[in-house]
Design a protein around this motif. Structure first.
Motif, PDB file in Angstrom:
ATOM      1  N   SER A   2       0.848  -1.191   0.000  1.00  0.00           N
ATOM      2  CA  SER A   2       0.000   0.000   0.000  1.00  0.00           C
ATOM      3  C   SER A   2       0.882   1.239   0.000  1.00  0.00           C
ATOM      4  N   VAL A   3       0.530   2.220  -0.829  1.00  0.00           N
ATOM      5  CA  VAL A   3       1.303   3.464  -0.867  1.00  0.00           C
ATOM      6  C   VAL A   3       1.382   4.095   0.520  1.00  0.00           C
ATOM      7  N   ALA A   4       0.258   4.133   1.232  1.00  0.00           N
ATOM      8  CA  ALA A   4       0.236   4.748   2.560  1.00  0.00           C
ATOM      9  C   ALA A   4       1.142   4.004   3.530  1.00  0.00           C
ATOM     10  N   ARG A   5       1.111   2.674   3.475  1.00  0.00           N
ATOM     11  CA  ARG A   5       1.920   1.897   4.416  1.00  0.00           C
ATOM     12  C   ARG A   5       3.395   1.922   4.038  1.00  0.00           C
ATOM     13  N   VAL A   6       3.704   1.973   2.728  1.00  0.00           N
ATOM     14  CA  VAL A   6       5.100   2.100   2.309  1.00  0.00           C
ATOM     15  C   VAL A   6       5.651   3.462   2.727  1.00  0.00           C
ATOM     16  N   TYR A   7       4.829   4.503   2.594  1.00  0.00           N
ATOM     17  CA  TYR A   7       5.232   5.848   3.035  1.00  0.00           C
ATOM     18  C   TYR A   7       5.509   5.841   4.535  1.00  0.00           C
TER      19      TYR A   7
END
Length: 287
Positions: free
Chosen positions: A20-25
């Motif tokens: 997930s983009v949010a979790r990778v961020y």
């Protein structure tokens, strides 16, 4: 349970088969609300682009400085769209450092981000001043109605919409084309006079030559995941602010936007030049 210890998340039904983009961020910022699939992907992108953790931190610090600066300009209301997982200083915490009467509505379409935000605010927040919405930025009018329903925001007073590190994640419409700029245009229309729009966006223009190929490889990695991205030119990012008046210093790289608003304990960045931050930013005020 994550590798970081006991955790009441993820929510039921969350997709942990894809990063997930949010979790990778969150991983790039040193957070703990991520899982093995996100960390594996994060390690791959950092392997291709070693400066990426500093890029993420610089972007987060820009958010902090923009919030502080706008509060000093008299803004007391924020709508943080694509707010992500709470980590490294959240909008309401930064705003409260300057004015304890600030109000924030967080919006994200990532269930983990929403669940963590609600968990944080249940412990720390004030329901009269803070709210969290699970929603999609591609529906400006629907989100505006839902924000109104929270009772947190007074649309008769100036406010700031934050679109920080979200617009370079492709926002496909029903025909598959990116509708991010179209959505932003509608937010500009919805804002009342004296309100602000805050943006940050990855660009492949004006970056050091040695980063050109790294950005190509980085984009290919994200495009091969479940979250394709788009890099825009600097004038395209400026166009997202429409006819709004640019707050000085105008459009620039993340480390150069009001550095005097930095916290004394801000982490050091690994850049030799500000353009290594690869994120072009600006704040506009509606006339």
């Amino acid at each position: 349970m994550s590798e970081h210890g006991p955790d009441p998340f993820p929510p039921e039904g969350i997709d942990l088969d894809h990063p997930s983009v949010a979790r990778v961020y969150d991983f790039l910022l040193g957070g703990s609300s991520n899982w093995a699939i996100d960390r594996a992907f994060g390690e791959r992108v950092v392997g291709k682009f070693p400066l990426l953790k500093s890029v993420a931190v610089a972007n987060r610090l820009y958010l902090h400085r923009a919030v502080r600066h706008l509060v000093r300009l008299g803004v007391r209301q924020f709508i943080d769209i694509g707010s992500g997982i709470p980590t490294m200083g959240n909008t309401h915490q930064i705003a409260d450092e300057v004015a304890s009467d600030s109000k924030v509505v967080y919006i994200d379409n990532e269930p983990v981000a929403v669940a963590h935000s609600r968990y944080l605010l249940d412990k720390q927040g004030d329901p009269a001043r803070h709210a969290v919405i699970h929603g999609d930025m591609r529906d400006p009018d629907g989100l505006w109605e839902r924000v109104a329903e929270t009772g947190v925001i007074d649309f008769g007073q100036p406010l700031a919409v934050l679109l920080v590190a979200v617009l370079h994640v492709q926002q496909p419409g029903v025909d598959g084309t990116d509708v991010g700029p179209q959505s932003v245009a509608r937010y500009r229309e919805l804002l009342n006079s004296g309100s602000y729009l805050v943006v940050s966006h990855v660009t492949d223009e004006g970056v050091p030559p040695e980063l050109d190929q790294k950005l190509v490889e980085l984009k290919a990695l994200y495009d091969g995941s479940s979250s394709p991205v788009v890099w825009r030119k600097q004038n395209e990012i400026r166009a997202l602010l429409g006819d709004f008046e640019l707050v000085p210093p105008g459009m620039t790289w993340t480390p150069l936007w009001h550095p005097e608003e930095s916290s004394p304990d801000s982490p050091a960045l690994e850049f030799n030049r500000p353009e290594e931050s690869v994120i072009w930013v600006g704040v506009g005020r509606k006339p």
